[in-house]
Design a protein around this motif. Structure first.
Motif, PDB file in Angstrom:
ATOM      1  N   ARG A  49       1.096  -1.030  -0.268  1.00  0.00           N
ATOM      2  CA  ARG A  49       0.373  -0.126  -0.032  1.00  0.00           C
ATOM      3  C   ARG A  49       0.623   1.505   0.231  1.00  0.00           C
ATOM      4  O   ARG A  49       0.151   2.001  -0.059  1.00  0.00           O
ATOM      5  CB  ARG A  49      -1.059  -0.113   1.000  1.00  0.00           C
ATOM      6  CG  ARG A  49      -2.343  -1.276   0.892  1.00  0.00           C
ATOM      7  CD  ARG A  49      -2.816  -1.342   2.244  1.00  0.00           C
ATOM      8  NE  ARG A  49      -3.511   0.207   2.858  1.00  0.00           N
ATOM      9  CZ  ARG A  49      -4.715   0.571   2.155  1.00  0.00           C
ATOM     10  NH1 ARG A  49      -5.069  -0.135   1.169  1.00  0.00           N
ATOM     11  NH2 ARG A  49      -5.101   1.632   2.561  1.00  0.00           N
ATOM     12  N   MET A  81      -3.501  -1.100  -9.177  1.00  0.00           N
ATOM     13  CA  MET A  81      -3.288  -2.280  -8.599  1.00  0.00           C
ATOM     14  C   MET A  81      -4.487  -3.387  -8.239  1.00  0.00           C
ATOM     15  O   MET A  81      -5.698  -2.951  -9.123  1.00  0.00           O
ATOM     16  CB  MET A  81      -2.872  -1.792  -7.137  1.00  0.00           C
ATOM     17  CG  MET A  81      -3.514  -2.366  -5.908  1.00  0.00           C
ATOM     18  SD  MET A  81      -2.876  -1.517  -4.179  1.00  0.00           S
ATOM     19  CE  MET A  81      -2.705  -2.598  -3.052  1.00  0.00           C
ATOM     20  N   PHE A  83      -7.099  -5.074  -6.174  1.00  0.00           N
ATOM     21  CA  PHE A  83      -7.158  -5.312  -4.743  1.00  0.00           C
ATOM     22  C   PHE A  83      -8.001  -7.091  -4.345  1.00  0.00           C
ATOM     23  O   PHE A  83      -8.181  -7.323  -5.115  1.00  0.00           O
ATOM     24  CB  PHE A  83      -8.289  -4.673  -4.246  1.00  0.00           C
ATOM     25  CG  PHE A  83      -7.821  -2.831  -4.476  1.00  0.00           C
ATOM     26  CD1 PHE A  83      -7.166  -2.810  -3.189  1.00  0.00           C
ATOM     27  CD2 PHE A  83      -7.975  -2.545  -5.685  1.00  0.00           C
ATOM     28  CE1 PHE A  83      -7.017  -0.889  -3.183  1.00  0.00           C
ATOM     29  CE2 PHE A  83      -6.846  -1.407  -5.193  1.00  0.00           C
ATOM     30  CZ  PHE A  83      -7.111  -0.695  -4.590  1.00  0.00           C
ATOM     31  N   GLN A  84      -7.297  -7.303  -3.164  1.00  0.00           N
ATOM     32  CA  GLN A  84      -7.824  -8.452  -2.277  1.00  0.00           C
ATOM     33  C   GLN A  84      -9.528  -9.064  -2.581  1.00  0.00           C
ATOM     34  O   GLN A  84      -9.926  -9.681  -3.430  1.00  0.00           O
ATOM     35  CB  GLN A  84      -8.177  -9.030  -1.190  1.00  0.00           C
ATOM     36  CG  GLN A  84      -8.007  -9.788  -0.650  1.00  0.00           C
ATOM     37  CD  GLN A  84      -8.085 -10.571   0.379  1.00  0.00           C
ATOM     38  OE1 GLN A  84      -6.930  -9.414   1.358  1.00  0.00           O
ATOM     39  NE2 GLN A  84      -7.906 -11.221   1.261  1.00  0.00           N
ATOM     40  N   SER A  85     -10.596  -7.588  -2.450  1.00  0.00           N
ATOM     41  CA  SER A  85     -11.790  -7.671  -2.845  1.00  0.00           C
ATOM     42  C   SER A  85     -12.272  -7.335  -4.295  1.00  0.00           C
ATOM     43  O   SER A  85     -12.838  -7.373  -5.071  1.00  0.00           O
ATOM     44  CB  SER A  85     -12.512  -6.432  -1.807  1.00  0.00           C
ATOM     45  OG  SER A  85     -11.947  -5.738  -2.580  1.00  0.00           O
ATOM     46  N   ALA A  87     -12.112  -5.019  -5.799  1.00  0.00           N
ATOM     47  CA  ALA A  87     -12.372  -3.641  -5.769  1.00  0.00           C
ATOM     48  C   ALA A  87     -13.541  -3.116  -6.905  1.00  0.00           C
ATOM     49  O   ALA A  87     -12.901  -2.029  -7.704  1.00  0.00           O
ATOM     50  CB  ALA A  87     -11.649  -2.835  -5.333  1.00  0.00           C
ATOM     51  N   LEU A  88     -14.426  -4.026  -7.830  1.00  0.00           N
ATOM     52  CA  LEU A  88     -14.657  -3.216  -9.338  1.00  0.00           C
ATOM     53  C   LEU A  88     -16.336  -2.465  -9.109  1.00  0.00           C
ATOM     54  O   LEU A  88     -16.579  -2.410  -7.416  1.00  0.00           O
ATOM     55  CB  LEU A  88     -15.272  -4.568  -9.649  1.00  0.00           C
ATOM     56  CG  LEU A  88     -14.705  -5.972  -9.797  1.00  0.00           C
ATOM     57  CD1 LEU A  88     -15.556  -6.920 -11.037  1.00  0.00           C
ATOM     58  CD2 LEU A  88     -13.729  -5.734 -10.981  1.00  0.00           C
ATOM     59  N   TYR A  89     -16.151  -1.399  -9.046  1.00  0.00           N
ATOM     60  CA  TYR A  89     -16.802  -0.344  -9.390  1.00  0.00           C
ATOM     61  C   TYR A  89     -18.410  -0.746  -9.415  1.00  0.00           C
ATOM     62  O   TYR A  89     -18.680  -1.176 -10.742  1.00  0.00           O
ATOM     63  CB  TYR A  89     -16.719   0.939  -9.902  1.00  0.00           C
ATOM     64  CG  TYR A  89     -16.135   1.182 -10.055  1.00  0.00           C
ATOM     65  CD1 TYR A  89     -15.058   0.949  -8.738  1.00  0.00           C
ATOM     66  CD2 TYR A  89     -14.644   1.035 -11.677  1.00  0.00           C
ATOM     67  CE1 TYR A  89     -13.811   1.562  -8.830  1.00  0.00           C
ATOM     68  CE2 TYR A  89     -13.357   1.678 -10.904  1.00  0.00           C
ATOM     69  CZ  TYR A  89     -12.897   1.955 -10.435  1.00  0.00           C
ATOM     70  OH  TYR A  89     -11.051   2.402  -9.861  1.00  0.00           O
ATOM     71  N   ARG A 148      -8.662  -4.632 -16.162  1.00  0.00           N
ATOM     72  CA  ARG A 148      -8.876  -2.865 -15.455  1.00  0.00           C
ATOM     73  C   ARG A 148      -7.334  -2.784 -15.396  1.00  0.00           C
ATOM     74  O   ARG A 148      -6.970  -1.558 -15.507  1.00  0.00           O
ATOM     75  CB  ARG A 148      -9.756  -2.855 -14.686  1.00  0.00           C
ATOM     76  CG  ARG A 148     -10.045  -1.484 -13.680  1.00  0.00           C
ATOM     77  CD  ARG A 148     -10.714  -0.640 -12.608  1.00  0.00           C
ATOM     78  NE  ARG A 148     -10.830  -1.791 -11.171  1.00  0.00           N
ATOM     79  CZ  ARG A 148     -11.217  -1.489 -10.438  1.00  0.00           C
ATOM     80  NH1 ARG A 148     -12.461  -1.362 -10.228  1.00  0.00           N
ATOM     81  NH2 ARG A 148     -10.600  -2.428  -9.200  1.00  0.00           N
TER      82      ARG A 148
ATOM     83  N   ASP B 181     -11.788   0.174  -0.234  1.00  0.00           N
ATOM     84  CA  ASP B 181     -10.666  -0.709  -1.736  1.00  0.00           C
ATOM     85  C   ASP B 181     -11.172  -0.271  -2.422  1.00  0.00           C
ATOM     86  O   ASP B 181     -10.927   0.236  -3.912  1.00  0.00           O
ATOM     87  CB  ASP B 181     -11.166  -2.137  -1.197  1.00  0.00           C
ATOM     88  CG  ASP B 181     -10.449  -2.902  -0.470  1.00  0.00           C
ATOM     89  OD1 ASP B 181      -9.856  -2.403   0.225  1.00  0.00           O
ATOM     90  OD2 ASP B 181     -10.726  -4.158  -0.990  1.00  0.00           O
ATOM     91  N   ILE B 182     -12.593   0.750  -2.804  1.00  0.00           N
ATOM     92  CA  ILE B 182     -13.071   0.823  -3.874  1.00  0.00           C
ATOM     93  C   ILE B 182     -12.611   2.702  -4.681  1.00  0.00           C
ATOM     94  O   ILE B 182     -12.322   2.632  -5.080  1.00  0.00           O
ATOM     95  CB  ILE B 182     -14.451   0.748  -3.873  1.00  0.00           C
ATOM     96  CG1 ILE B 182     -15.169  -0.308  -4.212  1.00  0.00           C
ATOM     97  CG2 ILE B 182     -15.276   2.591  -4.876  1.00  0.00           C
ATOM     98  CD1 ILE B 182     -16.350  -0.995  -4.320  1.00  0.00           C
ATOM     99  N   ALA B 185      -9.267   1.965  -4.806  1.00  0.00           N
ATOM    100  CA  ALA B 185      -8.629   2.055  -6.944  1.00  0.00           C
ATOM    101  C   ALA B 185      -8.887   2.967  -7.638  1.00  0.00           C
ATOM    102  O   ALA B 185      -8.517   2.719  -8.214  1.00  0.00           O
ATOM    103  CB  ALA B 185      -9.933   0.568  -7.133  1.00  0.00           C
ATOM    104  N   VAL B 188      -5.459   4.615  -7.263  1.00  0.00           N
ATOM    105  CA  VAL B 188      -4.681   3.943  -8.141  1.00  0.00           C
ATOM    106  C   VAL B 188      -5.266   3.963  -9.381  1.00  0.00           C
ATOM    107  O   VAL B 188      -4.175   4.219  -9.869  1.00  0.00           O
ATOM    108  CB  VAL B 188      -4.179   2.126  -7.516  1.00  0.00           C
ATOM    109  CG1 VAL B 188      -3.733   1.443  -8.356  1.00  0.00           C
ATOM    110  CG2 VAL B 188      -3.923   2.671  -6.001  1.00  0.00           C
ATOM    111  N   MET B 204     -22.781   5.570  -6.337  1.00  0.00           N
ATOM    112  CA  MET B 204     -23.043   4.115  -5.280  1.00  0.00           C
ATOM    113  C   MET B 204     -23.868   4.195  -4.702  1.00  0.00           C
ATOM    114  O   MET B 204     -24.547   3.176  -4.276  1.00  0.00           O
ATOM    115  CB  MET B 204     -21.778   4.282  -5.230  1.00  0.00           C
ATOM    116  CG  MET B 204     -20.682   2.590  -6.303  1.00  0.00           C
ATOM    117  SD  MET B 204     -18.850   2.390  -4.853  1.00  0.00           S
ATOM    118  CE  MET B 204     -19.638   1.013  -4.648  1.00  0.00           C
TER     119      MET B 204
END
Lengths: 343, 287
Positions: A49, A81, A83-85, A87-89, A148, B181-182, B185, B188, B204
């Protein structure tokens, strides 16, 4: 393409006595797949991070392509990057998710479709472009996240446990694919995981971390066969390395090197091994027992290919370890030592 | 069985305090009943025709829309800005959050009386400041509650002040529910402040914003506290809204039938808005 370097990178959180990351020096090689491996809380994600620019280091420097980037924000660092999750929108379609970095970085609009389609094709998700993330399976989401990240040809690619949300079977294929893609695009990649199988399978080099410090950096073979200290020795390998206390030293040998001794074999160490429990795992067999001919009757594990005959629980057999497989550690510091002792 | 029993008191209260007056209003709306009359006659839709022909009613209807829509637009815009600001960690954030909640927990009559003095024609601190800054003529200060245009501006401002805390809390809760995270992301990926918020986080929480604004609109259409305390609908009905007009006509003016007809006028529209709100709220559970 770029080399990532950290110099004495340190992160302290207010109100916590221990540094989360404590003086980490790392240097990737051009196009390398570098894996940061460690148990949870070892600081590996925090290092990632900080490289990404999502967290500011307390001390130390981060360089990307030779340039100090400490003062640059995440968006200015030109990195991608996953992410583990993932982090899609969630409110955007797959197409818009993949196009997001292009829009954000003001890539001319005319190029978007071609770039998005190429990235999607690379991960085999071309037919999903009109879907929303919630309509995708875990594996598909992971591919969207990768597409992405790669769509804008980043100079550095950071991955934070991208496989941990996949089921075991999918994880093995994803591991293989990810490695292939990385070789294909040849982008410097830093990959964080707590799974030693992933680290060993994918890493060009593996960085082993514990309690905020780097314990060892090396190729998978180096860190496995030639561990720098008892932490690395016992963290890698399952079951972990056997360690026998002998005075102020520890003698270590891996379970797979602890095998039945032939009468004329060149074993450097011979033991009388009383088997207490056997686990049959298909390809191999784990034997748990004690060294009966040693004063402390130490508990040890042996790992044998299951096609070899093995003593049954309750039996005692002669076992040995070859000289080249014996490792010696200082009992106080845990570091490897040149001193020797009779096992 | 026990469930039905536990629901009984609430059902009784809702029926007694909302259901009975509502049914009564429908009934009054089609009669010619007055406060002092001892009999009544069914007159059908005459009351409704009557109010539609009345210029005061049409002005109040227009004012109601102006009041509700403009105050809600301002509330959502300000609440969004506040929620984004309050989401960032900074020194004294707890204190600021508490202060922002204050107008909501303080009784509205208290707050509005404070505003009445702030906007007073003689003692207005706003005018005092403006005059000291040389922006207005101290001999002819703006009459915040006394000029039709300014009175509407004042009423809307105070209502925004009153509604802002609730909307801010709702939006803040929505923003907080977005996984960290969002936005990271997005950072980044190269998005700055505006793209992160207008491209990702605010879309959202759009269902939440929608529910908050529908709630605000319904509440504003049916509320008269600010208008009643600050201007009593004046000057010359410039700030008269339907609830206040219904109150003045039906209760103070004694024309129960007329007041009932006015208060029922917006019912179909508000019912539709409430149903829409429930629908959005249900759909927004699926993320």
């Amino acid at each position: 393409m770029a080399i990532v370097q950290t110099v004495a990178l340190t992160k302290r959180y207010p109100g916590s006595a221990e540094a989360a990351v404590d003086g980490v020096d790392l240097e990737t090689r051009e196009g390398e797949f570098l894996v940061l491996l460690g148990p949870s809380g070892s600081g590996k994600t925090t290092v990632l991070r900080m490289i990404a620019g999502l967290e500011a280091p307390t001390e130390g420097e981060i360089r990307i392509g030779g340039r100090v980037v400490n003062h640059l924000s995440a968006r200015e660092r030109g990195i991608a990057m996953v992410f583990q999750s993932y982090a899609l929108y969630p409110h955007l379609t797959v197409y818009k998710n993949i196009a997001f970095p292009l829009k954000a970085q003001r890539v001319p609009r005319g190029l978007h479709r071609e770039k998005v389609e190429r990235a999607a094709a690379m991960f085999g998700i071309g037919r999903l472009l009109d879907r929303k993330p919630r309509q995708l399976s875990g594996g598909e989401r992971q591919r969207v996240a990768l597409a992405r990240a790669l769509v804008r040809d980043p100079s550095v690619f950071l991955l934070d446990e991208p496989l941990s949300n996949l089921d075991a079977k999918l994880r093995a294929t994803a591991r293989e694919e990810l490695q292939k893609f990385q070789k294909q695009i040849a982008t410097t990649t830093i990959y964080v995981t707590h799974d030693q199988v992933e680290a060993m399978a994918m890493g060009d080099r593996v960085v082993i971390m514990s309690a905020g410090r780097v314990r060892q950096v090396g190729t998978p073979a180096q860190v496995y066969d030639d561990p720098a200290d008892t932490f690395v020795a016992t963290f890698l390998g399952s079951p972990p390395m056997n360690l026998l206390p002998r005075g102020d030293l520890l003698v270590g040998f891996r379970p797979e090197h602890f095998r039945p001794a032939t009468p004329d074999g060149p074993a450097a160490a011979r033991f009388s091994f009383r088997v207490e429990l056997a686990e049959y795992l298909g390809a191999e067999r784990l034997l748990y027992g004690r060294l009966e001919d040693r004063p402390d009757a130490q508990e040890v594990v042996s790992r044998l290919p299951s096609y070899l005959p093995a003593p049954a629980p309750g039996d005692t057999a002669a076992f040995g370890v070859a000289a080249e497989h014996l490792l010696f550690f200082d009992a106080g510091s845990g570091r490897r030592t040149d001193r020797r002792v009779k096992p | 069985m026990a469930g039905a029993l536990l629901l009984l008191p609430a059902t009784f209260y809702i029926f007694a305090l909302v259901g009975v007056p509502f049914l009564l209003a429908i009934f009054y709306g089609v009669t010619d009943i007055k406060v002092a009359s001892d009999g009544y006659e069914i007159v059908g839709a005459r009351n409704f025709r009557g109010i539609l022909a009345s210029p005061t009613f049409r002005l109040a209807l227009r004012n109601s829309f102006l009041f509700a829509v403009s105050s809600q637009v301002l509330v959502i815009a300000c609440a969004t800005a506040l929620a984004l600001a309050l989401q960032e960690p900074f020194r004294g954030r707890r204190a600021v959050r508490f202060l922002i909640l204050l107008p909501w927990v303080a009784p509205i009559s208290l707050g509005a009386i404070g505003w009445k003095w702030i906007l007073d024609s003689i003692y207005s601190v706003i005018n005092w400041v403006l005059a000291a800054a040389g922006l207005v003529n101290p001999m002819e200060p703006p009459m915040w509650l006394g000029e039709p245009g300014l009175a509407m501006v004042s009423v809307v401002t105070v209502h925004v002040w009153r509604m802002l805390p609730f909307a801010t809390v709702v939006l803040l809760a929505g923003l907080t529910s977005i996984p960290r995270d969002i936005p990271e992301a997005a950072a980044v990926d190269g998005a700055g402040f505006w793209r992160t918020h207008f491209g990702v986080t605010l879309p959202m929480i759009r269902p939440i914003v929608l529910v908050a604004s529908l709630f605000g609109i319904i509440f504003t259409f049916t509320d008269m506290a600010v208008v009643y305390i600050l201007t009593r609908g004046g000057p010359h009905d410039a700030t008269q809204v339907l609830p206040s007009l219904a109150f003045f006509t039906g209760i103070l003016g004694g024309d129960l039938a007329g007041g009932a007809a006015i208060s029922l006028f917006l019912f179909p529209m508000l019912l539709a808005a409430a149903l829409l709100m429930l629908r959005v709220a249900r759909r927004s559970e699926v993320t």
